[in-house]
Design a protein around this motif. Structure first.
Motif, PDB file in Angstrom:
ATOM      1  N   CYS A 124      -0.934  -8.383   0.116  1.00  0.00           N
ATOM      2  CA  CYS A 124      -1.060  -7.707   1.300  1.00  0.00           C
ATOM      3  C   CYS A 124      -0.255  -8.324   2.532  1.00  0.00           C
ATOM      4  O   CYS A 124       0.460  -7.741   3.375  1.00  0.00           O
ATOM      5  CB  CYS A 124      -2.241  -7.731   2.013  1.00  0.00           C
TER       6      CYS A 124
ATOM      7  N   LEU B  34       3.739  -7.829   1.334  1.00  0.00           N
ATOM      8  CA  LEU B  34       4.299  -6.685   1.544  1.00  0.00           C
ATOM      9  C   LEU B  34       3.808  -5.964   2.572  1.00  0.00           C
ATOM     10  O   LEU B  34       4.654  -4.871   2.984  1.00  0.00           O
ATOM     11  CB  LEU B  34       3.783  -5.684   0.383  1.00  0.00           C
ATOM     12  N   ILE B  35       3.009  -6.258   3.506  1.00  0.00           N
ATOM     13  CA  ILE B  35       2.598  -5.362   4.521  1.00  0.00           C
ATOM     14  C   ILE B  35       2.607  -6.184   5.738  1.00  0.00           C
ATOM     15  O   ILE B  35       3.051  -5.997   6.754  1.00  0.00           O
ATOM     16  CB  ILE B  35       1.202  -4.629   4.370  1.00  0.00           C
TER      17      ILE B  35
ATOM     18  N   CYS C 253       9.506  -1.689   3.204  1.00  0.00           N
ATOM     19  CA  CYS C 253       8.173  -1.833   3.316  1.00  0.00           C
ATOM     20  C   CYS C 253       7.519  -1.043   4.458  1.00  0.00           C
ATOM     21  O   CYS C 253       6.459  -0.684   4.259  1.00  0.00           O
ATOM     22  CB  CYS C 253       7.739  -3.379   3.436  1.00  0.00           C
TER      23      CYS C 253
ATOM     24  N   TYR D 270       7.563   2.990   3.254  1.00  0.00           N
ATOM     25  CA  TYR D 270       7.069   3.498   2.306  1.00  0.00           C
ATOM     26  C   TYR D 270       5.471   2.739   2.062  1.00  0.00           C
ATOM     27  O   TYR D 270       4.533   3.180   1.772  1.00  0.00           O
ATOM     28  CB  TYR D 270       7.856   3.524   1.100  1.00  0.00           C
ATOM     29  N   VAL D 271       5.904   1.297   1.590  1.00  0.00           N
ATOM     30  CA  VAL D 271       4.981   0.476   1.088  1.00  0.00           C
ATOM     31  C   VAL D 271       3.550   0.466   1.997  1.00  0.00           C
ATOM     32  O   VAL D 271       2.570   0.738   1.442  1.00  0.00           O
ATOM     33  CB  VAL D 271       5.291  -0.886   0.666  1.00  0.00           C
ATOM     34  N   ALA D 272       3.998   0.026   3.032  1.00  0.00           N
ATOM     35  CA  ALA D 272       2.863  -0.154   4.152  1.00  0.00           C
ATOM     36  C   ALA D 272       2.115   1.105   4.342  1.00  0.00           C
ATOM     37  O   ALA D 272       0.934   1.312   4.099  1.00  0.00           O
ATOM     38  CB  ALA D 272       3.516  -1.030   5.274  1.00  0.00           C
TER      39      ALA D 272
ATOM     40  N   ALA E  53       0.181   2.231   1.249  1.00  0.00           N
ATOM     41  CA  ALA E  53      -0.878   1.400   0.818  1.00  0.00           C
ATOM     42  C   ALA E  53      -1.957   1.653   1.759  1.00  0.00           C
ATOM     43  O   ALA E  53      -3.335   1.738   1.485  1.00  0.00           O
ATOM     44  CB  ALA E  53      -0.610   0.038   0.765  1.00  0.00           C
TER      45      ALA E  53
END
Ligand code: TRP
Length: 457
Positions: free
Chosen positions: A53, A56-57, A435, A438-440, A443
């Motif tokens: 976390c 990536l966030i 990140c 998309y990723v954050a 998630a």
């Protein structure tokens, strides 16, 4: 609405910024909260999810927040509005700023009460009040403190007052000067505590507990806790990083400083675990003791250990220092806002902000002291206003604020603006952009959906 902008002070060096921002990040979250949520959620497995976390966030969102401040150069809401308008976006994106500041304010309102506990315990520790006490006696010390609204009000009032005075003195004369000695002191204290734990505690048991990943103990709720804590511990979605970014000297690398802050913050959390758990295990205490771990459990150990009077006192002093450097950051953003928008003088603004925080903190004070009006039943569970504040801010407002920031910087702010502000290699820029776009967001949304029972994995 006036568009004229107030000229701000700036950090006198990159080092000062990093100390102040690291101080904002490192706090009760690292020393009080991380060890106990790790204990409640399966140790090593939780730590792994938490690292993911952060990487990536946490780091990408931190870069986004500092970016808003660095480009806008104002208190959070105004910065976000300016940055949005500059990219042809709506002024309504100021929500990214003010929602953060609101969250930060609510967090600070209970944070100062916990910091007040730490201050009281520093006093108890140095006064030998843990020495040779049984678990029952330590417990009644904690209960005694909490039963008295007046005592809690006084201890947290002392925390608020100190913070107010420092911030009132200004960025250079107050904030910088205080973090310049508080942060090194914090590290020294932490290392002393780790040394003490390795001498007198059960280090192998602690390391096994912290780093042995047992995924069977990790629930989806644990994943949400890890995500919420990544935001909490880095002081994201609280307006803080945007505020400190607004004072960033030109030419400071956003990437390097953000990574540095996140790494230092994580190192402190891990070291805090390594300072606490050996003592917990060596004394046969309960590692999953929850929020009371530090205040109800640890003093029992200090009371029977060699040099426990000094080291017990030092431990809680460390907690106070860590909490103060975080509280400073938050009051700064409301002070800057009052100065920019309402024409206050700095000290006046600091006193007003401090008074508001202290009044708000009373809901937590009276929740803890058990006043009837703070008791609430929600979905069949009995809780208090403090319980609701803690849960809503950490597990809902922080992730939502982070989501808004990621969407804003990832989709609304022009690529040319973010590229210029981030000013790094193409690979790093792309990683960041993936990140935040998309990723954050994915998630955060997935964790929420899972929890609300709409999807299940
Ligand atoms: N980062 C702080 C810590 O780890 C907690 C924190 C997050 C905070 N947001 C805040 C503290 C806002 C005060 C105000 O302890």
């Amino acid at each position: 609405m006036s568009t004229d902008t107030v000229k701000h002070e700036q950090w006198s060096s990159r080092m000062s910024y990093m100390l102040a921002a690291t101080g904002a990040a490192v706090g009760l979250g690292n020393i009080w909260k991380f060890p106990y949520i790790m204990g409640e959620n399966g140790g090593g497995a939780f730590v792994l999810v938490y690292f993911a976390c952060i990487l990536l966030i946490g780091i990408p969102v931190m870069m986004s927040e500092v970016l808003i401040g660095k480009v806008g150069r104002q208190a959070p809401a105004r910065s976000a509005r300016l940055v949005s308008q500059q990219s042809g976006g709506s002024g309504k994106w100021s929500i990214v700023g003010w929602f953060g500041s609101l969250t930060g304010f609510l967090i600070l309102s209970f944070y100062v009460v916990i910091a007040g506990w730490a201050l009281a315990y520093t006093y108890y520790g140095f006064n030998g009040m843990f020495t040779d006490q049984t678990a029952v006696q330590i417990d009644s010390l904690f209960r005694g403190l909490n039963a008295s609204g007046a005592e809690l009000m006084a201890w947290s009032g002392a925390v608020v007052l100190t913070t107010t005075l420092v911030v009132g003195l200004g960025v250079k004369d107050g904030l910088e000067r205080s973090v310049n000695w508080m942060m090194p002191a914090l590290f020294v204290l932490l290392l002393v505590m780790v040394g003490y734990a390795s001498q007198h505690g059960d280090m192998p048991a602690a390391l096994k507990f912290m780093f042995n990943a047992d995924f069977s103990k990790l629930s989806w709720n644990g994943v949400l806790v890890a995500l919420g804590h990544a935001f909490f511990t880095l002081s994201l979605a609280s307006g803080i990083m945007t505020m400190y970014g607004a004072y960033l000297p030109a030419g400071t690398s956003l990437v390097k400083t953000s990574i540095y802050i996140a790494v230092m913050d994580t190192v402190v959390a891990i070291l805090a675990g390594i300072a606490i758990y050996p003592i917990v295990f060596a004394n046969g205490l309960e590692p999953g003791a929850g929020p009371g771990l530090i205040f109800q459990t640890l003093p029992i150990a200090f009371g029977s250990m060699p040099g426990g009077q000094i080291f017990g006192g030092l431990f809680f002093l460390m907690l106070v220092v860590a909490a103060l450097t975080s509280a400073l950051a938050l009051i700064e953003s409301s002070v800057a806002w009052l100065v920019e928008n309402r024409g206050f003088k700095r000290m006046q603004a600091a006193v007003v902000s401090g008074a508001v925080i202290w009044l708000l903190s009373l809901t937590t004070v009276f929740s803890i002291s058990g006043a009837e009006w703070t008791k609430i039943t929600l979905f069949g569970n009995e809780t208090t206003m403090f319980g609701i504040l803690d849960f809503t801010t950490s597990n809902i407002m922080l992730p939502v604020g982070g989501l808004l920031t990621a969407l804003f910087v990832g989709y609304v702010v022009k690529r040319s603006v973010t590229e210029q502000a981030i000013d790094s290699s193409a690979a790093i820029y792309t990683f960041w952009r993936v990140c935040v776009r998309y990723v954050a967001p994915i998630a955060i949304v997935l964790v929420f959906l899972q929890l609300s029972g709409l999807v299940s994995f």
